[in-house]
Motif scaffolding. Structure first.
Motif, mmCIF file in Angstrom:
data_model
loop_
_atom_site.group_PDB
_atom_site.id
_atom_site.type_symbol
_atom_site.label_atom_id
_atom_site.label_comp_id
_atom_site.label_asym_id
_atom_site.label_seq_id
_atom_site.Cartn_x
_atom_site.Cartn_y
_atom_site.Cartn_z
ATOM 1 N N PHE A 63 10.600 -5.725 -7.371
ATOM 2 C CA PHE A 63 11.281 -4.513 -6.271
ATOM 3 C C PHE A 63 12.175 -4.223 -6.761
ATOM 4 O O PHE A 63 12.661 -3.330 -5.974
ATOM 5 C CB PHE A 63 10.338 -5.456 -5.436
ATOM 6 N N TYR A 64 13.070 -5.295 -6.555
ATOM 7 C CA TYR A 64 14.833 -4.505 -6.934
ATOM 8 C C TYR A 64 15.017 -3.402 -7.824
ATOM 9 O O TYR A 64 15.280 -2.330 -7.880
ATOM 10 C CB TYR A 64 15.383 -5.556 -6.738
ATOM 11 N N SER A 106 9.883 1.417 -0.066
ATOM 12 C CA SER A 106 8.832 0.343 -0.261
ATOM 13 C C SER A 106 9.032 -0.544 -1.386
ATOM 14 O O SER A 106 8.855 -1.772 -0.948
ATOM 15 C CB SER A 106 7.176 1.934 -0.432
ATOM 16 N N ALA A 107 9.842 -0.197 -2.032
ATOM 17 C CA ALA A 107 9.643 -1.217 -2.930
ATOM 18 C C ALA A 107 10.845 -1.709 -2.637
ATOM 19 O O ALA A 107 11.481 -4.044 -2.994
ATOM 20 C CB ALA A 107 10.289 -0.888 -4.792
ATOM 21 N N GLU A 165 0.349 -1.303 -0.441
ATOM 22 C CA GLU A 165 0.218 0.021 -0.275
ATOM 23 C C GLU A 165 1.080 1.509 0.412
ATOM 24 O O GLU A 165 0.446 2.236 -0.644
ATOM 25 C CB GLU A 165 -0.729 0.082 1.097
ATOM 26 N N ALA A 166 1.883 0.740 0.409
ATOM 27 C CA ALA A 166 2.893 2.438 0.817
ATOM 28 C C ALA A 166 4.004 2.909 -0.209
ATOM 29 O O ALA A 166 2.936 3.893 -0.353
ATOM 30 C CB ALA A 166 3.703 2.356 2.310
ATOM 31 N N LEU A 167 4.000 1.558 -0.700
ATOM 32 C CA LEU A 167 3.935 1.940 -2.807
ATOM 33 C C LEU A 167 3.006 2.505 -3.649
ATOM 34 O O LEU A 167 3.592 3.150 -3.961
ATOM 35 C CB LEU A 167 5.255 0.605 -2.858
ATOM 36 N N GLU A 168 2.339 1.818 -2.822
ATOM 37 C CA GLU A 168 1.454 2.326 -3.946
ATOM 38 C C GLU A 168 0.740 4.459 -3.871
ATOM 39 O O GLU A 168 0.622 5.116 -4.850
ATOM 40 C CB GLU A 168 0.348 2.081 -4.679
ATOM 41 N N TRP A 169 1.067 4.074 -2.530
ATOM 42 C CA TRP A 169 1.043 5.792 -2.708
ATOM 43 C C TRP A 169 1.538 6.374 -2.937
ATOM 44 O O TRP A 169 1.388 8.055 -2.867
ATOM 45 C CB TRP A 169 0.521 5.803 -1.016
#
Length: 94
Positions: free
Chosen positions: A47-48, A29-30, A4-8
């Motif tokens: 993600f990296y 976040s990623a 969620e943090a990544l998307e925000w």
């Protein structure tokens, strides 16, 4: 809640693409998601890769603030096995 943090953070970066802190938040976040999946390289790799792209954007926007991107690029390249690229950021490893 890192997904969620990544998307925000990505949404915040869309609103103000010149804000390095939003891009750094997305990178953080990623990177956390990559580390959470480090035992599954196939799951961690995207993600990296995403974290690298976000931190490179931070570097572009704030080259004078290596505290936002230097160590992170070093650690990600090193942790993902790209030691050649990690060497370019070794000075920030401390």
């Amino acid at each position: 809640k890192n997904t969620e943090a990544l998307e925000w953070f990505k949404k915040a970066a869309e609103v103000n693409a010149e804000n390095p802190e939003s891009w750094a938040g997305a990178g953080n976040s990623a990177w956390k998601l990559a580390r959470d999946n480090q035992d599954n390289k196939a799951k961690a790799k995207p993600f990296y890769d995403e974290a690298i792209q976000h931190y490179l954007k931070v570097k572009e926007l704030a080259p004078d603030k290596p505290e936002l991107w230097g160590y992170f690029l070093y650690a990600i390249y090193n942790n993902s096995g790209n030691t050649k690229e990690a060497a370019n950021y070794k000075q920030y490893s401390k």
